[in-house]
Enzyme design. Structure first.
Site, PDB file in Angstrom:
ATOM      1  CB  VAL A  93      -0.901  -0.039   1.202  1.00  0.00           C
ATOM      2  CG1 VAL A  93      -1.946  -1.065   1.036  1.00  0.00           C
ATOM      3  CG2 VAL A  93      -0.222  -0.099   2.514  1.00  0.00           C
ATOM      4  CG  HIS A 109      -3.838  -6.413  -0.575  1.00  0.00           C
ATOM      5  ND1 HIS A 109      -2.866  -7.146  -0.138  1.00  0.00           N
ATOM      6  CD2 HIS A 109      -4.941  -7.331  -1.070  1.00  0.00           C
ATOM      7  CE1 HIS A 109      -2.969  -8.534  -0.338  1.00  0.00           C
ATOM      8  NE2 HIS A 109      -4.403  -8.547  -0.814  1.00  0.00           N
ATOM      9  CB  CYS A 120     -20.778   8.149  -1.506  1.00  0.00           C
ATOM     10  SG  CYS A 120     -19.302   9.089  -1.505  1.00  0.00           S
ATOM     11  CB  CYS A 136     -17.009  11.763   2.415  1.00  0.00           C
ATOM     12  SG  CYS A 136     -17.317  11.491   0.505  1.00  0.00           S
ATOM     13  CB  THR A 176       4.814 -11.808  -1.350  1.00  0.00           C
ATOM     14  OG1 THR A 176       3.448 -12.253  -0.738  1.00  0.00           O
ATOM     15  CG2 THR A 176       4.760 -12.793  -2.693  1.00  0.00           C
ATOM     16  CB  ALA A 219      13.908  -7.137  -3.309  1.00  0.00           C
TER      17      ALA A 219
HETATM   18  C1  BV8 Z   1     -10.520 -12.308   0.785  1.00  0.00           C
HETATM   19  C2  BV8 Z   1      -3.861  -4.515   3.774  1.00  0.00           C
HETATM   20  C3  BV8 Z   1     -12.736 -12.744   0.138  1.00  0.00           C
HETATM   21  C4  BV8 Z   1      -2.922  -3.507   3.546  1.00  0.00           C
HETATM   22  C5  BV8 Z   1      -3.737  -6.946   3.605  1.00  0.00           C
HETATM   23  C6  BV8 Z   1      -7.687 -19.840   5.024  1.00  0.00           C
HETATM   24  C7  BV8 Z   1      -7.278 -20.115   3.986  1.00  0.00           C
HETATM   25  C8  BV8 Z   1      -7.186 -19.345   2.799  1.00  0.00           C
HETATM   26  C9  BV8 Z   1      -7.675 -17.931   2.975  1.00  0.00           C
HETATM   27  C10 BV8 Z   1      -8.072 -17.580   4.202  1.00  0.00           C
HETATM   28  C11 BV8 Z   1      -8.176 -18.440   5.199  1.00  0.00           C
HETATM   29  N1  BV8 Z   1      -8.799 -17.625   6.107  1.00  0.00           N
HETATM   30  C12 BV8 Z   1      -9.043 -16.382   5.779  1.00  0.00           C
HETATM   31  C13 BV8 Z   1      -8.636 -16.405   4.716  1.00  0.00           C
HETATM   32  C14 BV8 Z   1      -8.865 -15.394   3.699  1.00  0.00           C
HETATM   33  C15 BV8 Z   1      -7.750 -14.269   4.114  1.00  0.00           C
HETATM   34  C16 BV8 Z   1      -6.248 -14.856   4.064  1.00  0.00           C
HETATM   35  O1  BV8 Z   1      -5.608 -15.069   3.264  1.00  0.00           O
HETATM   36  N2  BV8 Z   1      -5.783 -14.738   5.254  1.00  0.00           N
HETATM   37  C17 BV8 Z   1      -4.556 -15.526   5.697  1.00  0.00           C
HETATM   38  C18 BV8 Z   1      -4.075 -14.618   7.139  1.00  0.00           C
HETATM   39  C19 BV8 Z   1      -4.615 -16.907   5.884  1.00  0.00           C
HETATM   40  N3  BV8 Z   1      -7.712 -13.159   2.897  1.00  0.00           N
HETATM   41  C20 BV8 Z   1      -8.581 -12.147   2.767  1.00  0.00           C
HETATM   42  O2  BV8 Z   1      -9.379 -12.150   3.696  1.00  0.00           O
HETATM   43  C21 BV8 Z   1      -8.690 -11.466   1.637  1.00  0.00           C
HETATM   44  N4  BV8 Z   1      -9.839 -11.361   1.024  1.00  0.00           N
HETATM   45  O3  BV8 Z   1     -10.388 -13.392   0.808  1.00  0.00           O
HETATM   46  O4  BV8 Z   1     -11.938 -11.811   0.434  1.00  0.00           O
HETATM   47  C22 BV8 Z   1     -14.095 -12.307  -0.160  1.00  0.00           C
HETATM   48  C23 BV8 Z   1     -14.778 -12.859  -1.406  1.00  0.00           C
HETATM   49  C24 BV8 Z   1     -15.748 -12.280  -1.807  1.00  0.00           C
HETATM   50  C25 BV8 Z   1     -16.493 -11.138  -1.192  1.00  0.00           C
HETATM   51  C26 BV8 Z   1     -15.663 -10.677  -0.116  1.00  0.00           C
HETATM   52  C27 BV8 Z   1     -14.591 -11.205   0.450  1.00  0.00           C
HETATM   53  C28 BV8 Z   1      -7.959  -9.967   1.904  1.00  0.00           C
HETATM   54  C29 BV8 Z   1      -6.684 -10.230   2.061  1.00  0.00           C
HETATM   55  C30 BV8 Z   1      -6.060  -8.674   2.122  1.00  0.00           C
HETATM   56  C31 BV8 Z   1      -5.834  -8.212   3.462  1.00  0.00           C
HETATM   57  N5  BV8 Z   1      -5.170  -7.072   3.612  1.00  0.00           N
HETATM   58  N6  BV8 Z   1      -3.125  -5.722   4.049  1.00  0.00           N
HETATM   59  C32 BV8 Z   1      -1.991  -3.166   4.425  1.00  0.00           C
HETATM   60  O5  BV8 Z   1      -2.278  -3.153   5.723  1.00  0.00           O
HETATM   61  O6  BV8 Z   1      -0.768  -3.323   4.286  1.00  0.00           O
HETATM   62  S1  BV8 Z   1      -2.689  -8.360   3.788  1.00  0.00           S
HETATM   63  C33 BV8 Z   1      -1.073  -8.141   4.112  1.00  0.00           C
HETATM   64  O7  BV8 Z   1      -0.426  -9.202   3.895  1.00  0.00           O
HETATM   65  C34 BV8 Z   1      -0.565  -6.961   3.230  1.00  0.00           C
HETATM   66  O8  BV8 Z   1      -1.349  -6.538   2.146  1.00  0.00           O
HETATM   67  C35 BV8 Z   1       0.721  -7.787   2.447  1.00  0.00           C
HETATM   68  O9  BV8 Z   1       1.161  -7.026   1.407  1.00  0.00           O
HETATM   69  C36 BV8 Z   1      -0.037  -9.209   2.538  1.00  0.00           C
HETATM   70  C37 BV8 Z   1       1.050 -10.273   2.283  1.00  0.00           C
HETATM   71  O10 BV8 Z   1       2.409  -9.948   3.136  1.00  0.00           O
HETATM   72  P1  BV8 Z   1       3.673 -10.066   2.425  1.00  0.00           P
HETATM   73  O11 BV8 Z   1       3.432  -8.685   1.440  1.00  0.00           O
HETATM   74  O12 BV8 Z   1       3.853 -11.240   1.724  1.00  0.00           O
HETATM   75  O13 BV8 Z   1       4.534  -9.553   3.523  1.00  0.00           O
HETATM   76  P2  BV8 Z   1       5.124 -10.634   4.657  1.00  0.00           P
HETATM   77  O14 BV8 Z   1       5.686  -9.975   5.686  1.00  0.00           O
HETATM   78  O15 BV8 Z   1       4.067 -11.632   4.772  1.00  0.00           O
HETATM   79  O16 BV8 Z   1       6.486 -11.370   3.931  1.00  0.00           O
HETATM   80  C38 BV8 Z   1       7.269 -10.465   3.410  1.00  0.00           C
HETATM   81  C39 BV8 Z   1       8.191 -11.641   2.485  1.00  0.00           C
HETATM   82  O17 BV8 Z   1       9.380 -10.786   2.082  1.00  0.00           O
HETATM   83  C40 BV8 Z   1       8.773 -12.639   3.179  1.00  0.00           C
HETATM   84  O18 BV8 Z   1       8.569 -13.835   2.448  1.00  0.00           O
HETATM   85  C41 BV8 Z   1      10.198 -12.271   3.443  1.00  0.00           C
HETATM   86  O19 BV8 Z   1      11.177 -13.435   3.471  1.00  0.00           O
HETATM   87  C42 BV8 Z   1      10.579 -11.393   2.440  1.00  0.00           C
HETATM   88  N7  BV8 Z   1      11.575 -10.408   2.315  1.00  0.00           N
HETATM   89  C43 BV8 Z   1      11.737  -9.871   3.527  1.00  0.00           C
HETATM   90  N8  BV8 Z   1      12.786  -8.870   3.176  1.00  0.00           N
HETATM   91  C44 BV8 Z   1      13.270  -8.861   1.928  1.00  0.00           C
HETATM   92  C45 BV8 Z   1      12.237 -10.079   1.312  1.00  0.00           C
HETATM   93  N9  BV8 Z   1      12.333 -10.282   0.095  1.00  0.00           N
HETATM   94  C46 BV8 Z   1      13.553  -9.781  -0.810  1.00  0.00           C
HETATM   95  N10 BV8 Z   1      14.268  -8.658  -0.073  1.00  0.00           N
HETATM   96  C47 BV8 Z   1      14.003  -8.425   0.873  1.00  0.00           C
HETATM   97  N11 BV8 Z   1      15.038  -7.738   1.473  1.00  0.00           N
END
Ligand code: BV8
Length: 228
Positions: A93, A109, A120, A136, A176, A219
């Site tokens: 974001v 996201h 609205c 708003c 990710t 990265a």
């Molecule tokens: C939906 C908001 C349905 C913005 C975010 C069980 C199974 C499957 C799915 C689900 C489940 N239970 C619930 C769900 C659904 C749920 C979900 O997936 N939950 C997870 C926890 C299991 N998903 C949802 O709810 C989504 N919506 O499914 O809607 C629906 C259908 C019809 C009608 C209505 C609804 C919505 C998901 C979005 C949530 N919002 N963020 C913000 O605040 O930032 S999610 C949040 O996690 C961020 O967006 C982030 O981007 C995202 C993923 O995280 P990553 O980006 O991967 O970051 P992370 O820290 O995890 O990892 C970083 C990586 O980088 C690591 O691998 C690391 O090794 C690497 N790294 C670190 N440093 C470096 C590097 N790589 C390279 N270089 C480096 N230097």
């Protein structure tokens, strides 16, 4: 001449880590002791709006003190030069892809620098603290919220993303963890559509097994190396 392959690139918090923005699930992943899953929900916004606004106000303010890194720059260069279809789908974001010059980009996201009216549906640019009860600009209701896709909400532009994945020849996932759906499932969709799948990450992610190739490293090193 064979048409240039169609590329879909998925980015996550890891691509912005070296710019100084915290990731979610690494050692620095907690914020004031909260996990992102507990402050990033409609229920949290209804129950404790002050905490949710503080979480997003702090992250919005942090943007002023960070800059794109070599990974963002390399993707922006590829976007500018690639003759085939190319789409950067970011889970992030922050505005670092834009500031690096990326154009064929979408935020699935949401974005810190945007406010959404819960009454609205209008959006407006937002740069400062938001806090509760902001009116708003379109309808006047005190119903502005962060323009963020919370857990349980539908990510943005899913139709466009699905179409791009179905037509992809190459799918690249960068920074990710593969912890959040539907983004974590994109590699399977792309592979099923016949795309080559590549992961560029600090360490193999939860979905590494779905990729034809995983290149490990920061990265800012592995992305320019892959682009070149
Ligand atoms: C939906 C908001 C349905 C913005 C975010 C069980 C199974 C499957 C799915 C689900 C489940 N239970 C619930 C769900 C659904 C749920 C979900 O997936 N939950 C997870 C926890 C299991 N998903 C949802 O709810 C989504 N919506 O499914 O809607 C629906 C259908 C019809 C009608 C209505 C609804 C919505 C998901 C979005 C949530 N919002 N963020 C913000 O605040 O930032 S999610 C949040 O996690 C961020 O967006 C982030 O981007 C995202 C993923 O995280 P990553 O980006 O991967 O970051 P992370 O820290 O995890 O990892 C970083 C990586 O980088 C690591 O691998 C690391 O090794 C690497 N790294 C670190 N440093 C470096 C590097 N790589 C390279 N270089 C480096 N230097």
């Amino acid at each position: 001449m064979q048409d240039a392959p169609n590329i879909v690139i998925l980015t996550g918090a890891g691509i912005s880590a070296e710019s100084g923005l915290a990731t979610f699930r690494g050692p620095d992943g907690l914020w004031e002791g909260h996990r992102v899953e507990s402050v990033c929900t409609p229920e949290a916004l209804a129950r404790d709006p002050a905490t949710v606004h503080r979480f997003y106000d702090a992250r919005r303010a942090a943007l002023a003190s960070v800059a794109p890194n070599a990974a963002h720059d390399a993707l922006a260069r590829l976007d500018a030069e690639w003759p085939g279809d190319l789409l950067i789908v970011t889970q992030n974001v922050d505005d670092l892809h834009e500031r690096a010059g990326a154009r064929r980009l979408l935020h699935m996201h949401g974005e810190l620098l945007s406010a959404l009216c819960a009454a609205c549906g209008a959006r407006q640019d937002w740069h400062g603290p938001m806090g509760e009860g902001r009116a708003c600009a379109a309808c006047g209701a005190p119903a502005l919220r962060p323009d963020i896709v919370f857990f349980g909400e539908m990510p943005y532009a899913m139709d466009r993303i699905e179409r791009a994945l179905a037509a992809a020849d190459l799918f690249v996932s960068i920074g990710t963890s593969g912890a959040v759906y539907p983004a974590a499932g994109f590699v399977q969709t792309a592979r099923y559509a016949g795309a080559r799948t590549v992961e560029l990450n600090l360490e193999p992610s939860a979905g590494s097994g779905f990729f034809h190739e995983t290149r490990v490293g920061p990265a800012s090193e592995v992305v320019p190396a892959w682009v070149n």
